[in-house]
Design an enzyme around this catalytic site. Sequence first.
Site, short mmCIF file in Angstrom:
data_model
loop_
_atom_site.label_atom_id
_atom_site.label_comp_id
_atom_site.label_asym_id
_atom_site.label_seq_id
_atom_site.Cartn_x
_atom_site.Cartn_y
_atom_site.Cartn_z
N THR A 263 3.90 -6.97 3.87
CA THR A 263 5.01 -6.74 4.71
C THR A 263 6.39 -6.51 3.90
O THR A 263 6.51 -6.84 2.58
CB THR A 263 5.51 -7.99 5.79
N ASP A 264 7.28 -5.62 4.28
CA ASP A 264 8.56 -5.64 3.89
C ASP A 264 9.10 -7.09 4.37
O ASP A 264 8.55 -7.75 4.96
CB ASP A 264 9.34 -4.60 4.67
N CYS A 265 10.30 -7.23 3.68
CA CYS A 265 10.93 -8.69 3.81
C CYS A 265 11.05 -9.11 5.26
O CYS A 265 11.75 -8.34 6.21
CB CYS A 265 12.14 -8.73 3.02
N LEU A 266 10.61 -10.22 5.38
CA LEU A 266 10.76 -11.05 6.95
C LEU A 266 12.34 -11.47 7.09
O LEU A 266 12.74 -11.80 8.23
CB LEU A 266 9.95 -11.71 7.08
#
Length: 532
Positions: A263-266
Amino acid sequence: MTQDVSKLSLKEKIGQLFVFGFQGYEPAPEILDLIERYGVGGVIYFTRNIADAKQVHQLSQSLNEASRKAGRVPMFIAIDQEGGMVARLVKGITLTPGNMALGATGDAEAAGDTARISGEQLRAVGVNLNFAPVVDVNNNPDNPVINVRSYGDNAELVSEFGLAAVRGYQSAGVSATVKHFPGHGDTNVDSHHALALLAHDRARLEEIELVPFRRTAGDADFVMTAHVGLPALDPSGVPSTLSRPILSGLLREDIGYQGIIITDCLEMDAIDKNYGPGRGSVMALQAGADMVLVSHTPAKHREALAAVEAAVASGELSEERIDASVKRILAAKAKRGLYEPLKPWAEIEASLDTLEQRRSVEKWSEASVTLVKNEGGLIPLRNEAKTLVLWPEIVAVSVADEMLSEDGTLGARLAHRLADVTERKVTDPDALEGLEQFEQIVFVSYDAAKFPAERVMAAKLAELAPDRTVAVSVRNPLDLLLFPDVKAFLAVYECRPLALEAAAKALTGELAPVGRLPLRISEQYPLGWRWQ
């Protein structure tokens, strides 16, 4: 060799699913604690962690030693080293051009060669995972987050250059990441701050956005998700990062991707404000992600880990589902040699910022310089003419990460070459004082659509000195749309020392600009255009 998944505890397997960031030039106590308790899958470096190459090497050594002492699986050490305007490590290495500059060379070898050089240097200082290249197709001029991070606005060009970069990084032992799936180029919202929507149907997505991912996914170790909504593929409204139809359906089953989905940063607002990192982590794993990135806050790291542990305990996430991801992670770590010790600084120092590396990136940077317009032959500048250089407002300059070295501005470089140069900021109250005395004016823009002072200055020059002004874009070539009547326009695609030096050479006739536009500015200036 690959460590057997069955020999890891459930806590260790959950730890492998996460990449965390931390504060400081040394391992923070919070990250050391998580390495000890969970054996986290990886860490990510930002500028807050980086002074120079030697310090990064020491930091990597310290983290590796902490992991080894705890008996944990070696970690991915990740970075966003895209080149150009997005580069975390800039001192002690050869900084490479960014994607749009590379696209302007028209030669995919530029992407492969610079990625290999960057990868060799990253691996030498202990970084084994690069969140690059960006393979978003930048076909929306209002895009606030991709822009020059893209190779251009043509899906085939982006695919060719992206694939070359993936192979370049991975030939150097650094896992490459193609991002941001399924495409962030045609959005006008920054997912750091809100949820962006890509409202196209499947046919359009297959025509543009998905093309680079289909071309590169067979080679890339990682694919990074985008926090964008795709109602045509998932009408539920959840971001792609949390969408099973998009991650498991489209990426895993349809495209056939076998590598690691991260994922991209949550902690970006599109996820953090709507779901939180705990619930977001569980949903991302349910959707088909293998690794979850939480870049900043220790409390949110703990929240994410606890949420996944609770989801397994309740049966919401099966251990078999986690095992499938951990197997991919361990296989990639073995493939890229993460079990091999980092070489000492004394052995690798001479391999950084070599003459060969500098010459190669200089060649590609110079090949990117694009002369878009030169009515009246204002370029090359006249050596003896009194010259005014107008430099972008300081807020624009501060946007970039350590954008300028001690080498200085474009005006400083021109002063080495021309007899009489005065440089002022566009925001100076007296920026145009004595304008009639200057025989030639160089107006430098960074991103005029974002910075009002640049637009105001462009309008003033169009009124007061239209026949004496040369415009130079040092980031966004679409600036030409805001002052279309300027007589001469030169584009370089980043405000880094290498690009500024190439621009100065082109302005003074030392360099013949051969770059071509990697995107369409207008009907008059199409993809591939250069002034003949």
